[in-house]
Design a protein around this motif. Structure first.
Motif, PDB file in Angstrom:
ATOM      1  N   TRP A 121       0.832  -1.204   0.000  1.00 45.91           N
ATOM      2  CA  TRP A 121       0.000   0.000   0.000  1.00 45.91           C
ATOM      3  C   TRP A 121       0.867   1.255   0.000  1.00 45.91           C
ATOM      4  CZ3 TRP A 121      -1.226   4.506   2.397  1.00 45.91           C
ATOM      5  CH2 TRP A 121      -2.481   5.057   2.149  1.00 45.91           C
ATOM      6  N   LEU A 122       1.887   1.279   0.849  1.00 51.68           N
ATOM      7  CA  LEU A 122       2.778   2.435   0.911  1.00 51.68           C
ATOM      8  C   LEU A 122       3.528   2.638  -0.392  1.00 51.68           C
ATOM      9  CD1 LEU A 122       4.253   2.003   4.517  1.00 51.68           C
ATOM     10  CD2 LEU A 122       2.586   3.703   3.768  1.00 51.68           C
ATOM     11  N   GLU A 123       3.992   1.545  -0.991  1.00 53.23           N
ATOM     12  CA  GLU A 123       4.709   1.644  -2.259  1.00 53.23           C
ATOM     13  C   GLU A 123       3.799   2.169  -3.369  1.00 53.23           C
ATOM     14  OE1 GLU A 123       8.166   0.685  -3.243  1.00 53.23           O
ATOM     15  OE2 GLU A 123       8.173   1.326  -1.152  1.00 53.23           O
ATOM     16  N   SER A 124       2.555   1.697  -3.400  1.00 54.87           N
ATOM     17  CA  SER A 124       1.629   2.134  -4.450  1.00 54.87           C
ATOM     18  C   SER A 124       1.244   3.595  -4.299  1.00 54.87           C
ATOM     19  CB  SER A 124       0.364   1.266  -4.432  1.00 54.87           C
ATOM     20  OG  SER A 124      -0.382   1.483  -3.242  1.00 54.87           O
ATOM     21  N   HIS A 125       1.334   4.125  -3.082  1.00 55.69           N
ATOM     22  CA  HIS A 125       1.009   5.529  -2.842  1.00 55.69           C
ATOM     23  C   HIS A 125       2.267   6.391  -2.677  1.00 55.69           C
ATOM     24  CE1 HIS A 125      -2.853   3.627  -1.885  1.00 55.69           C
ATOM     25  NE2 HIS A 125      -3.397   4.794  -2.092  1.00 55.69           N
ATOM     26  N   ASN A 126       3.435   5.773  -2.848  1.00 57.32           N
ATOM     27  CA  ASN A 126       4.709   6.492  -2.777  1.00 57.32           C
ATOM     28  C   ASN A 126       4.855   7.219  -1.439  1.00 57.32           C
ATOM     29  OD1 ASN A 126       7.212   7.278  -3.808  1.00 57.32           O
ATOM     30  ND2 ASN A 126       6.397   9.192  -4.650  1.00 57.32           N
ATOM     31  N   LEU A 127       4.572   6.516  -0.354  1.00 57.96           N
ATOM     32  CA  LEU A 127       4.627   7.102   0.977  1.00 57.96           C
ATOM     33  C   LEU A 127       5.578   6.327   1.877  1.00 57.96           C
ATOM     34  CD1 LEU A 127       0.817   7.753   1.594  1.00 57.96           C
ATOM     35  CD2 LEU A 127       2.563   9.492   1.147  1.00 57.96           C
ATOM     36  N   LYS A 128       6.084   7.023   2.884  1.00 55.36           N
ATOM     37  CA  LYS A 128       6.891   6.403   3.922  1.00 55.36           C
ATOM     38  C   LYS A 128       6.047   6.233   5.177  1.00 55.36           C
ATOM     39  CE  LYS A 128      10.765   6.339   1.587  1.00 55.36           C
ATOM     40  NZ  LYS A 128      11.378   5.066   1.166  1.00 55.36           N
ATOM     41  N   VAL A 129       6.543   5.435   6.114  1.00 56.72           N
ATOM     42  CA  VAL A 129       5.822   5.189   7.358  1.00 56.72           C
ATOM     43  C   VAL A 129       5.544   6.492   8.095  1.00 56.72           C
ATOM     44  CG1 VAL A 129       6.057   4.195   9.664  1.00 56.72           C
ATOM     45  CG2 VAL A 129       6.629   2.817   7.657  1.00 56.72           C
ATOM     46  N   LYS A 130       6.545   7.347   8.182  1.00 56.43           N
ATOM     47  CA  LYS A 130       6.391   8.602   8.920  1.00 56.43           C
ATOM     48  C   LYS A 130       5.294   9.466   8.337  1.00 56.43           C
ATOM     49  CE  LYS A 130       9.058  12.471  10.791  1.00 56.43           C
ATOM     50  NZ  LYS A 130      10.408  13.062  10.956  1.00 56.43           N
ATOM     51  N   GLU A 131       5.143   9.437   7.021  1.00 58.40           N
ATOM     52  CA  GLU A 131       4.132  10.269   6.370  1.00 58.40           C
ATOM     53  C   GLU A 131       2.722   9.774   6.658  1.00 58.40           C
ATOM     54  OE1 GLU A 131       6.306  11.860   2.358  1.00 58.40           O
ATOM     55  OE2 GLU A 131       5.972   9.702   2.498  1.00 58.40           O
ATOM     56  N   VAL A 132       2.529   8.476   6.632  1.00 55.62           N
ATOM     57  CA  VAL A 132       1.184   7.953   6.808  1.00 55.62           C
ATOM     58  C   VAL A 132       0.727   8.040   8.271  1.00 55.62           C
ATOM     59  CG1 VAL A 132       1.648   5.516   7.315  1.00 55.62           C
ATOM     60  CG2 VAL A 132      -0.318   6.125   5.910  1.00 55.62           C
ATOM     61  N   PHE A 133       1.690   8.147   9.205  1.00 55.63           N
ATOM     62  CA  PHE A 133       1.351   8.305  10.618  1.00 55.63           C
ATOM     63  C   PHE A 133       1.460   9.763  11.076  1.00 55.63           C
ATOM     64  CE2 PHE A 133       2.205   3.734  10.748  1.00 55.63           C
ATOM     65  CZ  PHE A 133       1.232   3.291  11.631  1.00 55.63           C
ATOM     66  N   ALA A 134       1.654  10.687  10.127  1.00 50.96           N
ATOM     67  CA  ALA A 134       1.926  12.084  10.484  1.00 50.96           C
ATOM     68  C   ALA A 134       0.840  12.696  11.355  1.00 50.96           C
ATOM     69  CB  ALA A 134       2.109  12.908   9.210  1.00 50.96           C
ATOM     70  N   ASN A 135      -0.419  12.400  11.076  1.00 54.36           N
ATOM     71  CA  ASN A 135      -1.514  13.042  11.805  1.00 54.36           C
ATOM     72  C   ASN A 135      -1.886  12.337  13.102  1.00 54.36           C
ATOM     73  OD1 ASN A 135      -2.114  15.197   9.907  1.00 54.36           O
ATOM     74  ND2 ASN A 135      -2.774  13.568   8.524  1.00 54.36           N
ATOM     75  N   THR A 136      -1.274  11.202  13.353  1.00 50.31           N
ATOM     76  CA  THR A 136      -1.500  10.532  14.644  1.00 50.31           C
ATOM     77  C   THR A 136      -0.373  10.846  15.625  1.00 50.31           C
ATOM     78  OG1 THR A 136      -0.350   8.496  13.953  1.00 50.31           O
ATOM     79  CG2 THR A 136      -2.721   8.646  13.500  1.00 50.31           C
ATOM     80  N   ASP A 137       0.781  11.215  15.099  1.00 53.37           N
ATOM     81  CA  ASP A 137       1.941  11.537  15.939  1.00 53.37           C
ATOM     82  C   ASP A 137       1.946  13.043  16.228  1.00 53.37           C
ATOM     83  OD1 ASP A 137       4.337  11.335  17.335  1.00 53.37           O
ATOM     84  OD2 ASP A 137       5.553  11.557  15.514  1.00 53.37           O
ATOM     85  N   THR A 138       0.963  13.499  16.964  1.00 49.94           N
ATOM     86  CA  THR A 138       0.820  14.939  17.213  1.00 49.94           C
ATOM     87  C   THR A 138       1.921  15.484  18.117  1.00 49.94           C
ATOM     88  OG1 THR A 138      -0.685  14.423  19.040  1.00 49.94           O
ATOM     89  CG2 THR A 138      -1.675  14.885  16.883  1.00 49.94           C
ATOM     90  N   ALA A 139       2.546  14.637  18.916  1.00 46.81           N
ATOM     91  CA  ALA A 139       3.602  15.087  19.822  1.00 46.81           C
ATOM     92  C   ALA A 139       4.990  14.981  19.200  1.00 46.81           C
ATOM     93  CB  ALA A 139       3.561  14.277  21.119  1.00 46.81           C
ATOM     94  N   ASN A 140       5.053  14.577  17.931  1.00 49.13           N
ATOM     95  CA  ASN A 140       6.332  14.443  17.216  1.00 49.13           C
ATOM     96  C   ASN A 140       7.314  13.526  17.949  1.00 49.13           C
ATOM     97  OD1 ASN A 140       5.632  16.198  15.069  1.00 49.13           O
ATOM     98  ND2 ASN A 140       6.088  17.977  16.365  1.00 49.13           N
ATOM     99  N   THR A 141       6.802  12.388  18.397  1.00 48.79           N
ATOM    100  CA  THR A 141       7.663  11.418  19.082  1.00 48.79           C
ATOM    101  C   THR A 141       8.257  10.400  18.116  1.00 48.79           C
ATOM    102  OG1 THR A 141       5.761   9.972  19.529  1.00 48.79           O
ATOM    103  CG2 THR A 141       6.304  11.638  21.195  1.00 48.79           C
ATOM    104  N   ASN A 142       7.806  10.413  16.847  1.00 51.69           N
ATOM    105  CA  ASN A 142       8.250   9.434  15.845  1.00 51.69           C
ATOM    106  C   ASN A 142       7.916   8.007  16.267  1.00 51.69           C
ATOM    107  OD1 ASN A 142       9.273  11.235  13.916  1.00 51.69           O
ATOM    108  ND2 ASN A 142      11.225  11.379  14.983  1.00 51.69           N
ATOM    109  N   THR A 143       6.787   7.874  16.949  1.00 49.88           N
ATOM    110  CA  THR A 143       6.324   6.555  17.381  1.00 49.88           C
ATOM    111  C   THR A 143       4.833   6.419  17.100  1.00 49.88           C
ATOM    112  OG1 THR A 143       5.833   7.314  19.631  1.00 49.88           O
ATOM    113  CG2 THR A 143       8.046   6.429  19.228  1.00 49.88           C
ATOM    114  N   PHE A 144       4.342   5.182  17.194  1.00 52.21           N
ATOM    115  CA  PHE A 144       2.915   4.927  17.051  1.00 52.21           C
ATOM    116  C   PHE A 144       2.506   3.836  18.030  1.00 52.21           C
ATOM    117  CE2 PHE A 144       4.998   1.943  14.257  1.00 52.21           C
ATOM    118  CZ  PHE A 144       4.274   0.764  14.390  1.00 52.21           C
ATOM    119  N   THR A 145       1.217   3.764  18.300  1.00 55.05           N
ATOM    120  CA  THR A 145       0.675   2.782  19.227  1.00 55.05           C
ATOM    121  C   THR A 145      -0.247   1.826  18.484  1.00 55.05           C
ATOM    122  OG1 THR A 145      -1.240   4.156  19.760  1.00 55.05           O
ATOM    123  CG2 THR A 145       0.758   4.486  21.084  1.00 55.05           C
ATOM    124  N   LEU A 146      -0.773   0.858  19.206  1.00 51.52           N
ATOM    125  CA  LEU A 146      -1.723  -0.085  18.618  1.00 51.52           C
ATOM    126  C   LEU A 146      -2.947   0.652  18.076  1.00 51.52           C
ATOM    127  CD1 LEU A 146      -2.886  -2.901  18.031  1.00 51.52           C
ATOM    128  CD2 LEU A 146      -3.632  -3.004  20.429  1.00 51.52           C
TER     129      LEU A 146
END
Length: 304
Positions: A121-146
């Motif tokens: 999915w990421l390859e087909s949309h030319n995106l990286k992990v950080k980009e697709v989680f950008a709006n969930t990582d509001t504190a800029n911790t470069n992490t994600f949760t379940l």
């Protein structure tokens, strides 16, 4: 409906947002780019609508990061800092991804499938992990949760979506320390690349030739013997097929002559005592690409 089709970044609400690349793709699909509007204009429109300031280029350093020298012939090398898997480094706690499929647990197998789907999915949309989680990582911790992962996977809208239990098992396999609830982006990036490499490796094995050797035609058996031997020699040399092809493509044209491929493949063959008759036959094949109608003077692409 059109916006939903092009939206590729999930918001914290579960709705979608279009990235700059998605907007460019939309403009191209509808004949606007590049004939009626240029990239700079699309970027200005995107930044204006999103109220995002143009990002400055990251400063470059004078230091050069060198890839670790490949001193061993195996595709997997253990080390104190991790392990080398298909010529890519994996963190120690991701060692389960280097297992053979038959030795994986059900949770590990399912997690690999999920990672492969995310990578596709990421390859087909030319995106990286950080980009697709950008709006969930509001504190800029470069992490994600379940919870973040569940939101993103739901947004990806897979045909056979993983269950909450599947995602929880995946989180448990990706987490660095037991008891931690957050995973850093580089870990997921590393894991999804490893899943892609494993998938490519399995595909090469499956797609070689599925017929019994005794039932193959002369051209089929010649190609089978040649490429089976080539694959074995590449593995012993610590080379991936793609890397081997790019080494031969010295002009960077995406084309290499059949003769060059055959000669260089023979050069990988090391003289060994007691060489089997099948391996001797493989080195004597002049044109394994005759199966697809190529002569020794023709060029072949990496895909061929």
């Amino acid at each position: 409906v059109i916006f939903k089709a092009y939206a590729d970044i999930p918001l914290a609400t579960g709705q979608g947002h279009m990235s700059l690349s998605a907007l460019v793709r939309f403009a191209a699909d509808f004949g606007l780019f590049p004939h009626k509007v240029d990239f700079k204009t699309i970027q200005w429109l995107y930044n204006t609508e999103s109220q995002v300031a143009p990002q400055a280029a990251e400063p470059r350093t004078n230091s050069i990061i060198m890839a670790p020298r490949k001193t061993r012939k195996k595709t997997m090398v253990n080390s104190e800092e991790g392990l080398l898997y298909h010529h890519k480094w994996l963190k120690p706690h991701l060692a389960w991804m280097s297992k053979e499929p038959a030795s994986m647990t059900e949770a590990e197998t399912r997690s690999c499938f999920i990672l492969t789907a995310i990578d596709d999915w990421l390859e087909s949309h030319n995106l990286k992990v950080k980009e697709v989680f950008a709006n969930t990582d509001t504190a800029n911790t470069n992490t994600f949760t379940l919870q973040d992962l569940q939101l993103v996977v739901d947004f990806m809208d897979f045909e056979d979506p993983p269950s909450s239990g599947d995602l929880q098992a995946l989180i448990g396999l990706l987490v660095l320390r037991q008891g931690s609830t957050a995973i850093d982006f580089p870990t997921l990036e590393m894991a999804r690349v490893a899943a892609r490499l494993a998938k490519e490796s399995r595909s090469r094995a499956r797609n070689c030739f599925l017929k019994d050797l005794a039932k193959m035609s002369k051209r089929e058996s010649s190609a089978y013997l040649f490429f089976t031997e080539l694959a074995a020699n590449l593995e012993l040399s610590g080379l991936a097929p793609g890397s081997f092809y790019r080494m031969l493509d010295v002009d960077h044209t995406g084309l290499v002559s059949v003769g060059v491929v055959v000669r260089q493949a023979r050069s990988l063959q090391q003289a060994e005592p007691g060489l089997s008759s099948s391996r001797t036959a493989a080195t004597a094949i002049d044109n394994p690409f005759a199966l697809i109608g190529k002569t020794v003077d023709d060029d072949v692409t990496q895909e061929e």
